[in-house]
Design a protein around this motif. Structure first.
Motif, mmCIF file in Angstrom:
data_model
loop_
_atom_site.group_PDB
_atom_site.id
_atom_site.type_symbol
_atom_site.label_atom_id
_atom_site.label_comp_id
_atom_site.label_asym_id
_atom_site.label_seq_id
_atom_site.Cartn_x
_atom_site.Cartn_y
_atom_site.Cartn_z
ATOM 1 N N GLY A 134 0.765 -1.177 -0.053
ATOM 2 C CA GLY A 134 0.055 -0.035 -0.103
ATOM 3 C C GLY A 134 0.954 1.153 -0.170
ATOM 4 N N ARG A 135 0.175 2.331 -0.086
ATOM 5 C CA ARG A 135 0.859 3.772 -0.248
ATOM 6 C C ARG A 135 1.147 4.040 1.310
ATOM 7 N NH1 ARG A 135 1.572 7.070 -4.755
ATOM 8 N NH2 ARG A 135 2.110 9.278 -4.121
ATOM 9 N N PRO A 136 2.372 4.162 1.745
ATOM 10 C CA PRO A 136 2.703 4.527 3.117
ATOM 11 C C PRO A 136 2.178 5.810 3.121
ATOM 12 C CG PRO A 136 4.825 3.486 2.424
ATOM 13 C CD PRO A 136 3.726 3.492 1.163
ATOM 14 N N ALA A 137 1.757 6.473 4.327
ATOM 15 C CA ALA A 137 1.092 7.692 4.614
ATOM 16 C C ALA A 137 1.875 8.265 5.876
ATOM 17 C CB ALA A 137 -0.314 7.513 4.793
ATOM 18 N N THR A 138 1.846 9.401 5.923
ATOM 19 C CA THR A 138 2.317 10.274 7.102
ATOM 20 C C THR A 138 1.160 10.474 7.959
ATOM 21 O OG1 THR A 138 2.305 12.454 5.868
ATOM 22 C CG2 THR A 138 4.492 11.097 5.995
ATOM 23 N N ASN B 91 7.211 11.177 10.484
ATOM 24 C CA ASN B 91 5.895 11.233 10.215
ATOM 25 C C ASN B 91 5.458 9.821 9.601
ATOM 26 O OD1 ASN B 91 5.651 13.655 11.589
ATOM 27 N ND2 ASN B 91 5.826 14.735 9.581
ATOM 28 N N LEU B 92 6.242 9.163 8.944
ATOM 29 C CA LEU B 92 5.987 7.824 8.573
ATOM 30 C C LEU B 92 6.016 6.751 9.749
ATOM 31 C CD1 LEU B 92 8.104 7.481 5.461
ATOM 32 C CD2 LEU B 92 5.598 7.587 5.479
ATOM 33 N N ILE B 93 6.722 7.014 10.561
ATOM 34 C CA ILE B 93 6.763 5.807 11.641
ATOM 35 C C ILE B 93 5.635 5.901 12.473
ATOM 36 C CG2 ILE B 93 8.047 5.394 13.735
ATOM 37 C CD1 ILE B 93 10.582 6.557 12.491
ATOM 38 N N LEU C 60 3.291 2.303 13.826
ATOM 39 C CA LEU C 60 3.312 1.911 15.332
ATOM 40 C C LEU C 60 1.983 2.033 15.579
ATOM 41 C CD1 LEU C 60 6.824 3.501 16.661
ATOM 42 C CD2 LEU C 60 6.389 1.075 15.565
ATOM 43 N N ASP C 61 1.278 3.173 15.246
ATOM 44 C CA ASP C 61 -0.175 3.392 15.919
ATOM 45 C C ASP C 61 -1.179 2.385 15.488
ATOM 46 O OD1 ASP C 61 0.580 5.531 17.357
ATOM 47 O OD2 ASP C 61 -0.365 7.256 16.042
ATOM 48 N N ALA C 62 -0.806 1.649 14.385
ATOM 49 C CA ALA C 62 -1.617 0.543 13.850
ATOM 50 C C ALA C 62 -0.944 -0.931 14.179
ATOM 51 C CB ALA C 62 -1.635 0.686 12.276
ATOM 52 N N MET C 63 -0.101 -0.936 15.008
ATOM 53 C CA MET C 63 0.567 -2.201 15.454
ATOM 54 C C MET C 63 0.000 -2.800 16.776
ATOM 55 S SD MET C 63 4.316 -1.699 13.973
ATOM 56 C CE MET C 63 4.805 -3.404 14.430
ATOM 57 N N GLU C 64 -1.173 -2.797 17.068
ATOM 58 C CA GLU C 64 -1.788 -3.258 18.438
ATOM 59 C C GLU C 64 -1.762 -4.740 18.263
ATOM 60 O OE1 GLU C 64 -5.312 -1.824 15.632
ATOM 61 O OE2 GLU C 64 -3.487 -0.933 16.647
ATOM 62 N N GLY C 65 -1.762 -5.323 17.126
ATOM 63 C CA GLY C 65 -1.853 -6.713 17.069
ATOM 64 C C GLY C 65 -0.610 -7.404 17.369
ATOM 65 N N ARG D 23 13.515 0.573 20.808
ATOM 66 C CA ARG D 23 14.359 0.892 19.681
ATOM 67 C C ARG D 23 13.757 0.871 18.207
ATOM 68 N NH1 ARG D 23 17.929 -3.157 21.486
ATOM 69 N NH2 ARG D 23 17.353 -4.520 20.110
ATOM 70 N N ILE D 24 13.998 1.833 17.605
ATOM 71 C CA ILE D 24 13.430 1.755 16.252
ATOM 72 C C ILE D 24 14.615 2.069 15.317
ATOM 73 C CG2 ILE D 24 12.124 3.123 14.893
ATOM 74 C CD1 ILE D 24 10.170 3.844 17.062
ATOM 75 N N GLU D 25 14.455 1.332 14.053
ATOM 76 C CA GLU D 25 15.374 1.649 12.953
ATOM 77 C C GLU D 25 14.471 1.899 11.898
ATOM 78 O OE1 GLU D 25 18.686 -0.387 10.197
ATOM 79 O OE2 GLU D 25 18.184 -1.498 11.646
#
Length: 125
Positions: free
Chosen positions: A13-17, A68-70, A74-79, A99-101
């Protein structure tokens, strides 16, 4: 500390900010890919690697700041992260990401816009 790899997720999909009209479809795509992976939420500390494959800009105003992509991702990763224990609108427990890369790039030949998300559980020694 050691890291135990949990899952690699391919999001198409098209990543969004953050705070744009395309944020909801991107979050939906991330949630769908997580659900399809079969991974279960875990009560743990996490390390995350995000590789965004960005589509060509449609106009001069369409730019992607990596930070702004991150956030919407992350906000959609409750799964994976589970839900934050608090009152109010449910939110993912992304406060447990230590830790985030993250990288962003254009898709290579044969690739589509989207993201590869790798998640590790950080385990104390």
């Amino acid at each position: 500390m050691t890291d135990r790899h949990v899952v690699t997720i391919q999001v198409t999909g098209r990543p969004a900010t953050f705070a744009t009209a395309h944020e909801k479809p991107w979050k939906d795509a991330v949630r769908l890919a997580i659900a399809a992976s079969g991974v279960e939420p875990q009560a743990a500390r996490f390390a995350v690697r995000l590789e965004f494959r960005l589509a060509a800009a449609r106009n001069a105003n369409e730019v992607w700041d990596l930070d702004n992509l991150i956030k919407p991702t992350l906000d959609a990763m409750e799964g994976i992260f589970g839900a934050r224990a608090w009152r109010g609108t449910p939110q993912p427990a992304d406060d447990r990401v230590d830790r985030i890369e993250a990288v962003k790039r254009l898709p290579e030949a044969g690739e589509f816009p989207g993201a590869t998300i790798d998640v590790w559980v950080i385990e104390p020694d």
